[in-house]
Design an enzyme around this catalytic site. Sequence first.
Site, PDB file in Angstrom:
ATOM      1  N   HIS A  58       0.872  -1.197   0.000  1.00  0.00           N
ATOM      2  CA  HIS A  58       0.000   0.000   0.000  1.00  0.00           C
ATOM      3  C   HIS A  58       0.894   1.228   0.000  1.00  0.00           C
ATOM      4  O   HIS A  58       1.060   1.884   1.035  1.00  0.00           O
ATOM      5  CB  HIS A  58      -0.888   0.022   1.254  1.00  0.00           C
ATOM      6  N   HIS A 206      -9.023  -7.970  -0.936  1.00  0.00           N
ATOM      7  CA  HIS A 206      -8.754  -8.097   0.500  1.00  0.00           C
ATOM      8  C   HIS A 206      -9.951  -8.885   1.022  1.00  0.00           C
ATOM      9  O   HIS A 206     -11.078  -8.371   1.005  1.00  0.00           O
ATOM     10  CB  HIS A 206      -8.762  -6.733   1.185  1.00  0.00           C
ATOM     11  N   GLU A 209     -10.382 -10.610   6.255  1.00  0.00           N
ATOM     12  CA  GLU A 209      -9.252 -10.146   7.053  1.00  0.00           C
ATOM     13  C   GLU A 209      -9.711  -9.965   8.501  1.00  0.00           C
ATOM     14  O   GLU A 209      -9.911  -8.857   8.984  1.00  0.00           O
ATOM     15  CB  GLU A 209      -8.724  -8.813   6.478  1.00  0.00           C
ATOM     16  N   ASN A 306       1.121  -3.424   4.934  1.00  0.00           N
ATOM     17  CA  ASN A 306       1.312  -2.045   5.408  1.00  0.00           C
ATOM     18  C   ASN A 306       2.710  -1.819   5.989  1.00  0.00           C
ATOM     19  O   ASN A 306       3.290  -2.712   6.580  1.00  0.00           O
ATOM     20  CB  ASN A 306       0.266  -1.725   6.468  1.00  0.00           C
TER      21      ASN A 306
END
Length: 398
Positions: A58, A206, A209, A306
Amino acid sequence: MKLEALRIPAPLRGFAAGDARVFDVTLDGDKVAAIVPSASQTQARGTLLSALVEAHAHIDKNYTVQEVGAAQGNLFAAIERMEKHRAGWTGETLRLRMERALHDAWQSGTRALRTHIDWVQPEPPAALAVFEALREEWRGRIELQFVSLTPLDVFADLAAGERIAGEVKRAGGVLGAFVYRNEGIVHKLGRVFDLAQQHGLGLDFHVDEGLDAEATGLRSIAQLVRARDFKRSVVCGHCCSLAMQDAAVANETLALCAGAGIHIVALPTTNLYLQGAWDRTPVPRGITRIHEAAARGLRASLATDNVQDAFYPYGSYDLLETFGLGVQMAHLAPAGDWLDAITVSPAKALGLAWDGRIAPGCPADLVLLAATDEHELVGPRGRERTVIRAGRILEKTQ
Ligand SMILES: [Zn+2]
């Protein structure tokens, strides 16, 4: 250039090795010319990998933690914080942090990187234009791909979905969505598949999660791939809730995924940090079923996710660090047998021209690690490296 006495891990060998484990590799220009067993099979000087492939990052959000604060494991708090911060994003600040990420990845030996770009409204985000410019600037160094990251519920609005998919197509990207226990999930996912089929786009989700066993987005996606006979690449990141489901149920889902040719990406740093309790020791942990997937021929990738933002306040773009954590998190042993998770498997998931297997004639885009054996692979000394790109040693600039 001749590279002598190197171990090449089995999953990265694109040549017949026989009983040999240590090899001499000759480079000619920007290609590997020859690979022969070394005279001594007992003493290796290092480990040779193909250049690394980052399947899930990201770079629009990284390095923002000092401004937004760490959300300490609360995924939805992190989403909220980033939302507020996103309102102030400009091309200038985005470019600075996106470039920083690319320099870090480049120095670490990454040859390709797929980033998700937050895309919460029908209009394209400011990060897209910056990404498109950087994709050109970095061509020949890091092959860049992007995925639009949109909450699944946005696709309930037909015009919004159409606008996003059209823009993703124009910019040469992959269509994505954040999927977690949405209402009407099958219908909304069906809409995403409609758009991908109409516009000729690959998909990257995604999905699931969290540690809620009721989250079954992955199964719905696998069923849709089969029902639609969807032929383009489908990548599913996270898939944590699989670990919380009964083994029989999870294995059934994985069998569906394997049949559908889905690529699974596990994100060790963020998954561990965001999932599980914060008011006591976190048991269980955020993880997907990497071994059970592999047993069905579905080799998961490990990726970074991230870096220094509200979701995960630490980390870097060194995939070897991510790999080391993955080895511990999921008992990926012997570690050398799982190095395809940051090379061959993500290369396939991203549809790269070279699958990352080292063989005569392949690109001389390589990472030479100091690790002389299996057990040094995850330590800092063993991770020391020389990056070779197009047959030349990359000088360290930091
Ligand atoms: Zn992510």
